[in-house]
Design a protein around this motif. Structure first.
Motif, PDB file in Angstrom:
ATOM      1  N   VAL A 206      -1.935   2.716  -6.758  1.00  0.00           N
ATOM      2  CA  VAL A 206      -2.105   1.990  -5.491  1.00  0.00           C
ATOM      3  C   VAL A 206      -3.178   0.919  -5.652  1.00  0.00           C
ATOM      4  O   VAL A 206      -2.997  -0.234  -5.235  1.00  0.00           O
ATOM      5  CB  VAL A 206      -2.500   2.963  -4.352  1.00  0.00           C
ATOM      6  CG1 VAL A 206      -2.907   2.191  -3.093  1.00  0.00           C
ATOM      7  CG2 VAL A 206      -1.346   3.901  -4.034  1.00  0.00           C
ATOM      8  N   LEU A 207      -4.277   1.305  -6.258  1.00  0.00           N
ATOM      9  CA  LEU A 207      -5.400   0.393  -6.448  1.00  0.00           C
ATOM     10  C   LEU A 207      -4.992  -0.836  -7.259  1.00  0.00           C
ATOM     11  O   LEU A 207      -5.408  -1.968  -6.959  1.00  0.00           O
ATOM     12  CB  LEU A 207      -6.543   1.134  -7.139  1.00  0.00           C
ATOM     13  CG  LEU A 207      -7.956   0.550  -7.012  1.00  0.00           C
ATOM     14  CD1 LEU A 207      -8.382   0.460  -5.553  1.00  0.00           C
ATOM     15  CD2 LEU A 207      -8.938   1.425  -7.794  1.00  0.00           C
ATOM     16  N   ASN A 208      -4.156  -0.632  -8.269  1.00  0.00           N
ATOM     17  CA  ASN A 208      -3.720  -1.731  -9.143  1.00  0.00           C
ATOM     18  C   ASN A 208      -2.498  -2.477  -8.627  1.00  0.00           C
ATOM     19  O   ASN A 208      -2.051  -3.442  -9.241  1.00  0.00           O
ATOM     20  CB  ASN A 208      -3.421  -1.188 -10.551  1.00  0.00           C
ATOM     21  CG  ASN A 208      -4.655  -0.606 -11.221  1.00  0.00           C
ATOM     22  OD1 ASN A 208      -5.771  -1.017 -10.935  1.00  0.00           O
ATOM     23  ND2 ASN A 208      -4.458   0.360 -12.107  1.00  0.00           N
ATOM     24  N   GLY A 209      -1.943  -1.995  -7.515  1.00  0.00           N
ATOM     25  CA  GLY A 209      -0.779  -2.672  -6.946  1.00  0.00           C
ATOM     26  C   GLY A 209       0.538  -2.327  -7.608  1.00  0.00           C
ATOM     27  O   GLY A 209       1.550  -2.992  -7.378  1.00  0.00           O
ATOM     28  N   ASP A 210       0.557  -1.266  -8.427  1.00  0.00           N
ATOM     29  CA  ASP A 210       1.805  -0.851  -9.084  1.00  0.00           C
ATOM     30  C   ASP A 210       2.748  -0.147  -8.118  1.00  0.00           C
ATOM     31  O   ASP A 210       3.968  -0.171  -8.296  1.00  0.00           O
ATOM     32  CB  ASP A 210       1.500   0.069 -10.263  1.00  0.00           C
ATOM     33  CG  ASP A 210       0.690  -0.635 -11.344  1.00  0.00           C
ATOM     34  OD1 ASP A 210       0.907  -1.846 -11.556  1.00  0.00           O
ATOM     35  OD2 ASP A 210      -0.173   0.020 -11.971  1.00  0.00           O
ATOM     36  N   THR A 211       2.180   0.512  -7.117  1.00  0.00           N
ATOM     37  CA  THR A 211       2.989   1.130  -6.054  1.00  0.00           C
ATOM     38  C   THR A 211       2.367   0.774  -4.707  1.00  0.00           C
ATOM     39  O   THR A 211       1.199   0.371  -4.630  1.00  0.00           O
ATOM     40  CB  THR A 211       3.042   2.668  -6.187  1.00  0.00           C
ATOM     41  OG1 THR A 211       1.704   3.201  -6.109  1.00  0.00           O
ATOM     42  CG2 THR A 211       3.699   3.083  -7.496  1.00  0.00           C
ATOM     43  N   ASP A 212       3.154   0.942  -3.651  1.00  0.00           N
ATOM     44  CA  ASP A 212       2.667   0.611  -2.303  1.00  0.00           C
ATOM     45  C   ASP A 212       1.877   1.763  -1.688  1.00  0.00           C
ATOM     46  O   ASP A 212       1.037   1.542  -0.807  1.00  0.00           O
ATOM     47  CB  ASP A 212       3.857   0.275  -1.394  1.00  0.00           C
ATOM     48  CG  ASP A 212       4.653  -0.918  -1.908  1.00  0.00           C
ATOM     49  OD1 ASP A 212       4.058  -2.007  -2.042  1.00  0.00           O
ATOM     50  OD2 ASP A 212       5.856  -0.749  -2.185  1.00  0.00           O
ATOM     51  N   ALA A 213       2.175   2.978  -2.128  1.00  0.00           N
ATOM     52  CA  ALA A 213       1.510   4.166  -1.576  1.00  0.00           C
ATOM     53  C   ALA A 213       1.509   5.268  -2.627  1.00  0.00           C
ATOM     54  O   ALA A 213       2.175   5.162  -3.663  1.00  0.00           O
ATOM     55  CB  ALA A 213       2.232   4.631  -0.315  1.00  0.00           C
ATOM     56  N   ALA A 214       0.759   6.333  -2.354  1.00  0.00           N
ATOM     57  CA  ALA A 214       0.727   7.482  -3.266  1.00  0.00           C
ATOM     58  C   ALA A 214       0.496   8.752  -2.476  1.00  0.00           C
ATOM     59  O   ALA A 214      -0.231   8.759  -1.475  1.00  0.00           O
ATOM     60  CB  ALA A 214      -0.371   7.308  -4.308  1.00  0.00           C
ATOM     61  N   PHE A 215       1.147   9.827  -2.921  1.00  0.00           N
ATOM     62  CA  PHE A 215       0.895  11.156  -2.371  1.00  0.00           C
ATOM     63  C   PHE A 215      -0.113  11.834  -3.292  1.00  0.00           C
ATOM     64  O   PHE A 215       0.195  12.124  -4.458  1.00  0.00           O
ATOM     65  CB  PHE A 215       2.177  11.991  -2.335  1.00  0.00           C
ATOM     66  CG  PHE A 215       3.248  11.457  -1.421  1.00  0.00           C
ATOM     67  CD1 PHE A 215       2.959  10.576  -0.399  1.00  0.00           C
ATOM     68  CD2 PHE A 215       4.572  11.856  -1.593  1.00  0.00           C
ATOM     69  CE1 PHE A 215       3.942  10.083   0.448  1.00  0.00           C
ATOM     70  CE2 PHE A 215       5.565  11.388  -0.755  1.00  0.00           C
ATOM     71  CZ  PHE A 215       5.262  10.498   0.263  1.00  0.00           C
ATOM     72  N   VAL A 216      -1.319  12.094  -2.793  1.00  0.00           N
ATOM     73  CA  VAL A 216      -2.366  12.719  -3.603  1.00  0.00           C
ATOM     74  C   VAL A 216      -3.120  13.741  -2.769  1.00  0.00           C
ATOM     75  O   VAL A 216      -3.019  13.765  -1.539  1.00  0.00           O
ATOM     76  CB  VAL A 216      -3.375  11.674  -4.147  1.00  0.00           C
ATOM     77  CG1 VAL A 216      -2.700  10.742  -5.138  1.00  0.00           C
ATOM     78  CG2 VAL A 216      -4.002  10.869  -3.003  1.00  0.00           C
ATOM     79  N   PHE A 217      -3.897  14.585  -3.443  1.00  0.00           N
ATOM     80  CA  PHE A 217      -4.696  15.558  -2.694  1.00  0.00           C
ATOM     81  C   PHE A 217      -5.903  14.860  -2.072  1.00  0.00           C
ATOM     82  O   PHE A 217      -6.359  13.815  -2.524  1.00  0.00           O
ATOM     83  CB  PHE A 217      -5.118  16.742  -3.587  1.00  0.00           C
ATOM     84  CG  PHE A 217      -6.087  16.409  -4.683  1.00  0.00           C
ATOM     85  CD1 PHE A 217      -7.448  16.269  -4.426  1.00  0.00           C
ATOM     86  CD2 PHE A 217      -5.644  16.256  -5.992  1.00  0.00           C
ATOM     87  CE1 PHE A 217      -8.350  15.972  -5.443  1.00  0.00           C
ATOM     88  CE2 PHE A 217      -6.542  15.963  -7.025  1.00  0.00           C
ATOM     89  CZ  PHE A 217      -7.889  15.816  -6.739  1.00  0.00           C
ATOM     90  N   ASP A 218      -6.430  15.454  -1.032  1.00  0.00           N
ATOM     91  CA  ASP A 218      -7.583  14.938  -0.306  1.00  0.00           C
ATOM     92  C   ASP A 218      -8.870  15.510  -0.938  1.00  0.00           C
ATOM     93  O   ASP A 218      -9.066  16.725  -0.923  1.00  0.00           O
ATOM     94  CB  ASP A 218      -7.471  15.392   1.147  1.00  0.00           C
ATOM     95  CG  ASP A 218      -8.603  14.919   2.033  1.00  0.00           C
ATOM     96  OD1 ASP A 218      -9.316  13.980   1.641  1.00  0.00           O
ATOM     97  OD2 ASP A 218      -8.781  15.499   3.126  1.00  0.00           O
ATOM     98  N   ASP A 219      -9.788  14.744  -1.548  1.00  0.00           N
ATOM     99  CA  ASP A 219      -9.689  13.310  -1.671  1.00  0.00           C
ATOM    100  C   ASP A 219      -9.707  12.968  -3.156  1.00  0.00           C
ATOM    101  O   ASP A 219     -10.764  13.025  -3.793  1.00  0.00           O
ATOM    102  CB  ASP A 219     -10.831  12.622  -0.928  1.00  0.00           C
ATOM    103  CG  ASP A 219     -10.561  11.157  -0.704  1.00  0.00           C
ATOM    104  OD1 ASP A 219     -10.194  10.472  -1.675  1.00  0.00           O
ATOM    105  OD2 ASP A 219     -10.709  10.678   0.439  1.00  0.00           O
ATOM    106  N   ALA A 220      -8.529  12.663  -3.692  1.00  0.00           N
ATOM    107  CA  ALA A 220      -8.365  12.393  -5.122  1.00  0.00           C
ATOM    108  C   ALA A 220      -9.112  11.148  -5.582  1.00  0.00           C
ATOM    109  O   ALA A 220      -9.329  10.947  -6.776  1.00  0.00           O
ATOM    110  CB  ALA A 220      -6.877  12.256  -5.453  1.00  0.00           C
ATOM    111  N   ARG A 221      -9.537  10.330  -4.644  1.00  0.00           N
ATOM    112  CA  ARG A 221     -10.285   9.124  -5.016  1.00  0.00           C
ATOM    113  C   ARG A 221     -11.615   9.459  -5.682  1.00  0.00           C
ATOM    114  O   ARG A 221     -12.160   8.657  -6.452  1.00  0.00           O
ATOM    115  CB  ARG A 221     -10.511   8.241  -3.777  1.00  0.00           C
ATOM    116  CG  ARG A 221      -9.232   7.610  -3.254  1.00  0.00           C
ATOM    117  CD  ARG A 221      -9.467   6.837  -1.965  1.00  0.00           C
ATOM    118  NE  ARG A 221      -9.728   7.725  -0.832  1.00  0.00           N
ATOM    119  CZ  ARG A 221      -9.891   7.318   0.425  1.00  0.00           C
ATOM    120  NH1 ARG A 221      -9.826   6.008   0.694  1.00  0.00           N
ATOM    121  NH2 ARG A 221     -10.117   8.174   1.398  1.00  0.00           N
ATOM    122  N   ASN A 222     -12.105  10.668  -5.415  1.00  0.00           N
ATOM    123  CA  ASN A 222     -13.376  11.085  -6.021  1.00  0.00           C
ATOM    124  C   ASN A 222     -13.301  11.165  -7.547  1.00  0.00           C
ATOM    125  O   ASN A 222     -14.313  10.998  -8.221  1.00  0.00           O
ATOM    126  CB  ASN A 222     -13.804  12.446  -5.465  1.00  0.00           C
ATOM    127  CG  ASN A 222     -14.453  12.325  -4.095  1.00  0.00           C
ATOM    128  OD1 ASN A 222     -15.164  11.356  -3.823  1.00  0.00           O
ATOM    129  ND2 ASN A 222     -14.205  13.287  -3.236  1.00  0.00           N
TER     130      ASN A 222
END
Length: 312
Positions: A206-222
């Motif tokens: 998502v961050l790189n613009g390869d997909t429009d959205a992502a299903f991830v666990f809360d909070d995988a951004r960590n």
């Protein structure tokens, strides 16, 4: 005559001394062994890139060997199904399984959950990935999009690309798809699902613009914020799912009750009371501890599995 006797006596005394020292050492080694198993083979499922993850799991080998007194071997599988099948064929004794793979392993091969992970809850109101001070035995999945994305509601996911995990992933596939379908958005039919390996890869896509959205666990951004410092500023959560039971530590069928109890006790000590052990669990899965568990905790997963089968 005296010299010969002295020499013989010396040899006898030396032999006796050796026996006295060697025997207790041998007995001590035997007493160190807490299980009847010759070794313990453990496998993790990937939540991030496998090579990075394997390096983080390795310290667990020494920690558990110290507690159990037998060699411990740790590896990372290619996906969830690989662990389940390896446990079914007795190549793996203990698996770190998410809820859905656990339910399959229990049904198909008689695997048994012994522990469930605990995490400090995520403070979703802050939106910065920070934790609460309360340990919980559940988590949520989230639909992640870019901050400036034109996707404002779930209906906007139509014709968009979504990064997902393996079809047996609770947070990366099952719960988001079922919950979105309940709200009238069938992403299986109306969106393009792209499988990636690891929730970190979902965030990066998502961050790189390869997909429009992502299903991830809360909070995988960590797990990517160390390298992607602006990940929270550049992304936002479109939707959270229902509560998902936390991941399991599961033993294959055939492990004796006595061994299961010893392994459970060892993991509780390593994961909850060892500084190094706690670090391993946190680095690999963002776990903050483990607690005893039972099969009925995962009945909600069985319900979601049936709901997923009915989505056409």
């Amino acid at each position: 005559m005296f010299k010969k006797l002295a020499t013989g006596t010396a040899v006898a005394l030396a032999t006796a001394a050796f026996t006295t020292v060697a025997l207790p050492a041998h007995q001590a080694d035997a007493s160190d062994k807490k299980v009847s198993m010759k070794e313990l083979n453990i496998q993790f499922v990937p939540s991030q890139q496998a090579d990075k993850m394997e390096a983080k799991t390795k310290p667990l080998e020494k920690l558990l060997k110290k507690e159990l007194g037998v060699p411990v071997h740790v590896s990372v599988s290619t996906d969830y199904n690989t662990v389940v099948e390896a446990m079914g064929s007795k190549k793996v004794d203990m698996g770190f399984l998410p809820p859905d793979p656990y339910v399959h392993a229990h049904k198909k091969y008689g695997a048994k959950v012994i522990l469930q992970s605990e995490r400090y809850g995520i403070n979703d109101k802050k939106g910065d990935g920070s934790s609460t001070k309360k340990l919980v035995d559940y988590y949520r999945a989230m639909v992640l999009v870019k901050k400036d994305s034109k996707i404002k509601n779930i209906k906007d996911l139509k014709n968009k690309t979504i990064a997902v995990q393996n079809t047996t992933s609770d947070a990366g596939y099952i719960f988001p798809i079922v919950d979105l379908d309940k709200k009238g958005m069938n992403v299986i039919k109306k969106s393009k699902l792209v499988t990636v390996k690891g929730h970190d890869q979902g965030v990066l896509s998502v961050l790189n613009g390869d997909t429009d959205a992502a299903f991830v666990f809360d909070d995988a951004r960590n797990i990517v914020k160390k390298d992607q410092k602006n990940v929270f500023k550049k992304t936002r959560v479109l939707k959270y799912t229902a509560k998902i039971p936390n991941d399991t530590i599961t033993l294959r069928k055939g492990v004796s009750k006595k061994d299961a109890k010893a392994i459970q006790k060892a993991m509780l000590k390593v994961a909850n009371h060892s500084k190094k052990g706690k670090q391993v669990m946190h680095d690999v899965y963002s776990w903050d501890g483990v607690a005893k568990s039972k099969d009925s905790n995962f009945d909600i997963v069985r319900t979601y599995q049936k709901d997923l089968e009915n989505i056409k």
